[in-house]
Design a protein around this motif. Structure first.
Motif, mmCIF file in Angstrom:
data_model
loop_
_atom_site.group_PDB
_atom_site.id
_atom_site.type_symbol
_atom_site.label_atom_id
_atom_site.label_comp_id
_atom_site.label_asym_id
_atom_site.label_seq_id
_atom_site.Cartn_x
_atom_site.Cartn_y
_atom_site.Cartn_z
ATOM 1 N N PRO A 243 6.638 -2.688 2.683
ATOM 2 C CA PRO A 243 5.906 -2.352 1.453
ATOM 3 C C PRO A 243 5.936 -3.499 0.448
ATOM 4 C CG PRO A 243 8.084 -1.363 1.417
ATOM 5 C CD PRO A 243 7.937 -2.006 2.772
ATOM 6 N N LYS B 77 2.768 -1.352 -3.968
ATOM 7 C CA LYS B 77 2.719 -0.096 -3.211
ATOM 8 C C LYS B 77 3.911 0.782 -3.526
ATOM 9 C CE LYS B 77 0.014 -1.780 0.713
ATOM 10 N NZ LYS B 77 0.017 -2.044 2.179
ATOM 11 N N LYS C 265 3.218 2.372 -6.822
ATOM 12 C CA LYS C 265 2.191 3.388 -6.706
ATOM 13 C C LYS C 265 2.747 4.666 -6.090
ATOM 14 C CE LYS C 265 -2.492 4.081 -4.961
ATOM 15 N NZ LYS C 265 -3.614 3.471 -4.192
#
Length: 267
Positions: A256, A260, A263
């Protein structure tokens, strides 16, 4: 007489233990054979000194042992002996230090184009960060560290959005490419060490240290902390995995990014 003999036996037993011992350094998996060569030179010089001093003492104990009618003499200074011993000591120290300084200079001078990886130590785990497609790290600050931002990457720095974050203690690197390892500590003094790489460096709170190496063998190698960092120090271990290029790319694509993770955190 018995003491002199015992000292000579200590020398013989020490040499036998060294040459017959089954314990040897782990096989090297990087370009730092220079470090092994420097250690070998250190063993040679110190062994010569150890053998010479102990056997000389043993000889003196035997040669000048007490005998009826023998009297000792007092000689406060001997310029010739002082110059000889001082000169030999100076030469030995130069032989010991000069190669080490040369190797150290190489150790902290990474080649142009070396890929960069950040290793972050915290009581008692290892985390890692790799630059994203922009090949630049985002800024960090300890004020941003929380349960969802273990490395303290600045949310306001756009360079950090694509940074690859690895928090499970397992770092993958490609075989055959030079790597500059940036080291940062979140809390106390740590020390990054991979025995097979022959590389170790302190992580000092408040500053960034670094070293570089080129992995030469694929495989898994344990990352240790070798600076006592608290009660959980023995459990502060990670894993360095050296992959073929294609395997490394697959692993990297599955990791990741900071954006990300942020998020996912929002949901």
């Amino acid at each position: 007489m018995m003491v002199a003999l015992a000292m000579a036996l200590v020398v013989a037993a020490s040499l036998a233990f060294h040459f017959l011992s089954p314990w040897r350094p782990t096989p090297i998996a990087s370009n730092w054979s220079f470090i092994d060569d420097t250690l070998a030179l250190t063993f040679i010089v110190t062994t010569i000194g150890f053998v010479a001093v102990i056997l000389f003492m043993s000889y003196c104990l035997y040669r000048f042992r007490h005998q009826p009618g023998r009297r000792s003499t007092y000689e406060p200074e001997n310029r010739r002996v002082e110059l000889l011993l001082g000169g030999l000591t100076t030469i030995a120290v130069i032989i010991l230090l000069a190669p080490g300084l040369s190797v150290w200079g190489r150790f902290v001078t990474p080649p142009e184009g070396a890929m960069e990886v950040e290793a972050v130590g915290a009581q008692w785990s290892w985390s890692f960060r790799l630059p994203g497609s922009d090949n630049k790290f985002g800024a960090t600050d300890i004020r941003f560290i929380d349960a969802n931002n273990a490395l303290g990457v600045s949310p306001a720095d756009p360079r950090g959005r694509d940074d690859v974050i690895v928090v499970n203690g397992e770092l993958h690197l490609p075989e055959g490419k030079p790597v500059k390892v940036l080291l940062r500590s979140i809390d106390v003094l740590h020390d990054f060490y991979v025995p097979q790489i022959r590389a170790k460096m302190d992580l000092v709170p408040g500053m960034e240290t670094y070293f570089w190496f080129t992995p030469t063998k694929t495989g898994q190698f344990e990352i240790l902390c070798v600076a006592y960092c608290g009660v959980g120090h023995p459990q502060m271990r990670g894993m360095l995995v050296i992959d073929a290029e294609s395997d490394y790319r697959n692993w990297l694509a599955a990791q990741p990014t900071f954006a990300k993770m942020r998020k996912a955190e929002a949901f």
